[in-house]
Design an enzyme around this catalytic site. Structure first.
Site, PDB file in Angstrom:
ATOM      1  N   ARG A   1       0.872  -1.215   0.005  1.00  0.00           N
ATOM      2  CA  ARG A   1       0.040   0.087  -0.069  1.00  0.00           C
ATOM      3  C   ARG A   1       1.006   1.121   0.129  1.00  0.00           C
ATOM      4  NH1 ARG A   1      -2.595   3.378   3.861  1.00  0.00           N
ATOM      5  NH2 ARG A   1      -4.872   3.785   3.225  1.00  0.00           N
TER       6      ARG A   1
ATOM      7  N   SER B   1     -12.911  -3.922  -0.579  1.00  0.00           N
ATOM      8  CA  SER B   1     -13.169  -3.244   0.937  1.00  0.00           C
ATOM      9  C   SER B   1     -14.592  -3.277   0.789  1.00  0.00           C
ATOM     10  CB  SER B   1     -12.428  -1.891   1.235  1.00  0.00           C
ATOM     11  OG  SER B   1     -11.187  -2.130   1.109  1.00  0.00           O
TER      12      SER B   1
ATOM     13  N   LYS C   1      -6.460   5.505   8.499  1.00  0.00           N
ATOM     14  CA  LYS C   1      -7.851   6.377   7.838  1.00  0.00           C
ATOM     15  C   LYS C   1      -8.628   7.051   8.780  1.00  0.00           C
ATOM     16  CE  LYS C   1      -8.316   3.245   3.779  1.00  0.00           C
ATOM     17  NZ  LYS C   1      -9.096   2.536   2.904  1.00  0.00           N
TER      18      LYS C   1
END
Length: 568
Positions: free
Chosen positions: A398, A467, A496
């Site tokens: 990521r 997701s 997040k």
């Protein structure tokens, strides 16, 4: 209102010459059997059963069976035959803990004791808290006042999703419902007449339009049969009892007999067929309850789970009967042939899913990178070997801040590491990078490239994760071709900031709704991971719990051991 005749499914299985597998005198395949024309069925039983069988095999649910000593081994073997598995844990000291690591719960009250009923209460409450399906089999409910009293207490504490019982047990439960319903709703009537539920047109024959279901022995020629039904009643009364029992306890019921009657209070399904020898072997009804639990734990709605279990079991009985007729054998062979018939049905269903690209074991410990968390000047290429050597099973690269060229260069280096350790490399969000480096797959967020487009670019063999945050999104992603799902944030997220917490009940619901593996993400570490036990996830996806640790290898080793214990 019960649905009218045009909506009522009457699934008849009267062809006693049919067989799942090939006995010497009548070679018919499973498909041949189920695709035969049935005169009164709205849909063919083969069409009714093949998809549930595929879902059951794909889900492979683990069932906690609080069952009786008489049928315990048969239940365990039958569940293994259909691709499920069983844990037979009846002791109070482990009832809740075992329930938490399973996907469904069977409460069979045969060979009862006070301790067993208390274990049923504990397991039932735990299953309800985890959103696991519960099936109640009130074996011999009317055989003694002890059983009746303990069942009344159990039903006050635990609400089953499905009750599977014979006719006598159903009537006993209705007797118990007098006191049960008075506590729930004092205005509810428990005596039944045809006019109470407007059933005279659809359920009751002209000869029986005034039938009342009360509980005097003379009305029913009622003699307790121990664990076998001692009640005789015509099909109209049988249906009426099923409807009333469903409404009394606000659940789905399967009242088994020569004709199985299934109702959730508004729907009515009849499944005919089977063989009379089923009454001459022990545990036939108990095994049917286990099949109901397996189908229910695979994500089927209660009515569909009961219907699928009933059809499979009756057709297996017919096949076994044909086999012993052909081989001129007896009840011992009939018992064995039942299992052979179910096994053949499972193996030859052509819709059964092929082996998944992503198994739950592949997601047991899923690492998601964040280079900003690394300690002591370490790089990803320094840390990843430590993680791969100590239990990480899948890795997602990521990178939100790197340029496309730097991202590509890094992905190429990390791919070499992943290949060396045989760890799947998943690229976060960037399908183009995944394509260029020939990564194993890509993970897509809800606002990223559509799954269908990713599949077109990466091809059929790529692993594609998505997701999701609720059941609707989960089902949509599965339909679009996702191979696994990431659900969160289960404990909030520091990565997040705008991520909202995912309730545990929603996580459980997602796992039950889909047939692909699910990983949980968001604030997970060794202290809170046990809270996800029983949810149905394949494992945790973690960032900070690995990459922010001073000893990433030790952290991975501890997390993997815990994940294996909880989800393996």
């Amino acid at each position: 209102m019960i649905e009218n005749k045009t909506d009522k499914q009457i699934l008849q299985s009267k062809d006693r010459e049919a067989s799942f597998y090939n006995p010497p005198c009548k070679p018919l395949t499973f498909t041949d059997l189920f695709m035969q024309k049935k005169n009164t069925a709205k849909e063919q039983p083969g069409e009714t059963l093949s998809i549930p069988l595929a879902k059951l095999r794909a889900a492979a649910p683990r069932i906690h069976c609080l069952t009786n000593a008489v049928s315990m081994q048969d239940i365990a073997n039958l569940l293994l035959t259909v691709g499920s598995s069983a844990i037979m844990a009846c002791d109070v000291s482990e009832a809740e803990e075992v329930t938490a690591i399973c996907h469904g719960l069977l409460l069979n009250t045969g060979t009862p004791s006070k301790e067993k009923f208390f274990a049923c209460q504990l397991a039932g409450k735990r299953a309800a808290a985890l959103c696991h399906p519960i099936v109640l089999d009130p074996v011999g409910a009317g055989a003694s006042s002890f059983r009746q009293n303990q069942l009344a207490l159990l039903l006050e504490q635990v609400h089953p999703d499905l009750i599977r019982c014979n006719l006598e047990e159903a009537i006993t439960l209705l007797k118990l419902s007098d006191s049960f319903l008075s506590k729930q709703n004092p205005d509810v009537k428990t005596e039944f007449s045809s006019t109470d539920y407007n059933l005279s047109d659809t359920l009751l024959s002209e000869q029986n339009t005034n039938i009342k279901i009360n509980f005097s022995n003379t009305d029913y020629n009622f003699s307790h049969g121990g664990v076998e039904s001692g009640v005789s009643a015509d099909i109209s009364a049988h249906q009426s009892i099923a409807v009333q029992l469903s409404r009394a306890y606000k659940t789905t019921v399967l009242v088994s007999g020569q004709t199985d009657v299934i109702s959730n209070g508004t729907q009515l399904i009849l499944v005919e067929g089977g063989d009379q020898r089923m009454r001459q072997i022990t545990g036939g009804g108990c095994m049917l309850s286990a099949l109901c639990t397996a189908f229910l734990s695979a994500g089927l709605e209660p009515v569909k789970a009961a219907e699928s279990a009933s059809i499979l079991w009756k057709q297996a009985a017919q096949s076994a009967a044909q086999y012993i007729k052909c081989t001129q054998t007896g009840l011992g062979s009939f018992h064995t042939a039942l299992f052979d018939a179910v096994d053949f049905a499972i193996k030859t269903t052509d819709i059964i899913q092929t082996k998944r690209k992503v198994s739950p074991a592949l997601l047991r410990l899923y690492a998601v990178s964040d280079r900003s968390l690394l300690k002591n000047g370490m790089t990803l290429t320094d840390v990843l070997p430590l993680l791969f050597e100590n239990g990480v099973t899948c890795f997602q690269l990521r990178e939100k801040e790197l340029s496309e060229q730097l991202f590509l260069s890094e992905a190429q280096e990390i791919k070499k590491l992943c290949r060396r350790y045989n760890i799947p490399l998943i690229i976060n969000d960037n399908v183009a990078i995944a394509k260029q480096v020939d990564a194993d797959g890509v993970h897509i967020g809800t606002s990223d490239m559509q799954l269908t487009c990713a599949r077109e670019i990466l091809g059929p063999n790529a692993i594609i994760g998505a997701s999701v945050h609720n059941v609707t999104e989960a089902l949509a992603a599965q339909t679009a071709g996702a191979d696994y799902l990431g659900c969160g944030a289960v404990f909030g997220s520091t990565t997040k900031k705008d991520a909202s917490a995912l309730p545990f009940s929603e996580l459980c619901a997602i796992c039950r709704a889909v047939q692909i593996p699910v990983v949980a993400i968001g604030g997970i570490h060794t202290d809170n991971l046990p809270q996800l036990s029983g949810s149905g996830i394949a494992g945790p996806a973690v960032i900070r719990a690995l990459f922010a640790q001073p000893d990433p290898g030790a952290a991975a080793r501890k997390l993997r051991a815990l994940s294996d214990k909880l989800f393996g």
